[in-house]
Motif scaffolding. Structure first.
Motif, PDB file in Angstrom:
ATOM      1  N   ILE A  63       0.847  -1.181   0.000  1.00 59.90           N
ATOM      2  CA  ILE A  63       0.000   0.000   0.000  1.00 59.90           C
ATOM      3  C   ILE A  63       0.888   1.238   0.000  1.00 59.90           C
ATOM      4  CG2 ILE A  63      -0.187   0.006   2.540  1.00 59.90           C
ATOM      5  CD1 ILE A  63      -3.127   0.921   2.160  1.00 59.90           C
ATOM      6  N   ASP A 108      -3.535   2.979   8.791  1.00 56.67           N
ATOM      7  CA  ASP A 108      -4.042   4.116   9.547  1.00 56.67           C
ATOM      8  C   ASP A 108      -2.832   4.962   9.911  1.00 56.67           C
ATOM      9  OD1 ASP A 108      -5.036   5.926  11.400  1.00 56.67           O
ATOM     10  OD2 ASP A 108      -6.406   4.486  12.301  1.00 56.67           O
ATOM     11  N   LYS A 119      -2.549   0.311  -4.334  1.00 56.44           N
ATOM     12  CA  LYS A 119      -2.373  -0.977  -3.675  1.00 56.44           C
ATOM     13  C   LYS A 119      -1.938  -2.001  -4.701  1.00 56.44           C
ATOM     14  CE  LYS A 119      -5.930  -0.031  -0.188  1.00 56.44           C
ATOM     15  NZ  LYS A 119      -7.200  -0.495   0.439  1.00 56.44           N
ATOM     16  N   SER A 169      -2.363   5.554   0.777  1.00 55.43           N
ATOM     17  CA  SER A 169      -3.403   4.539   0.531  1.00 55.43           C
ATOM     18  C   SER A 169      -4.037   4.622  -0.848  1.00 55.43           C
ATOM     19  CB  SER A 169      -4.514   4.603   1.594  1.00 55.43           C
ATOM     20  OG  SER A 169      -3.995   4.388   2.875  1.00 55.43           O
ATOM     21  N   SER A 197      -4.689  -2.372   4.470  1.00 52.14           N
ATOM     22  CA  SER A 197      -5.109  -1.009   4.793  1.00 52.14           C
ATOM     23  C   SER A 197      -4.104  -0.426   5.774  1.00 52.14           C
ATOM     24  CB  SER A 197      -6.520  -0.996   5.395  1.00 52.14           C
ATOM     25  OG  SER A 197      -6.574  -1.725   6.600  1.00 52.14           O
TER      26      SER A 197
END
Length: 122
Positions: free
Chosen positions: A51, A73, A58, A55, A71
């Motif tokens: 990633i 954060d 991918k 984001s 994913s």
């Protein structure tokens, strides 16, 4: 000191799901692409998913397309790997890695975690 710490591995049955996490410290997380790799006994390290830092992009390994979701954060300095419909051939040690650019080869990643074992029984 840069640290990448994976968690969430374990032993599951075929068809189950697992969510791996990788907590990163010691670098500016939001400026690094992140990747997940895996290595089974006697086999080379295999790209799973990657990633980009924001984001937007991918990359998927062929063997996990449609089953795994990566994913991140950036507020928590953490990257995740949601693994669904697990198969015995997914059994491996899973590693997260940080690199300056999104790529599918291990050599492009500068920092690595110690890995977490995932075992899928039939």
């Amino acid at each position: 000191q840069v640290q990448l710490v994976e968690s969430g591995g374990g032993t599951v049955q075929t068809g189950d799901s697992l969510r791996l996490s990788c907590a990163v410290s010691g670098l500016t997380f939001s400026t690094y692409a992140m990747g997940w790799f895996r290595q089974a006994p006697g086999k080379e390290r295999e790209f799973v998913q990657g990633i980009s830092k924001n984001s937007v992009f991918k990359y998927n390994g062929d063997s996990v397309k449609g089953r795994f979701i990566i994913s991140r954060d950036n507020a928590k300095n953490t990257v995740y790997l949601q693994m669904n419909n697990l198969k015995p051939e997914d059994t491996a040690v899973y590693f997260c890695a940080a690199g300056e650019g999104l790529d599918m080869v291990p050599q492009s990643y500068s920092y690595w975690g110690q890995g977490t074992q995932v075992t899928v029984s039939s």
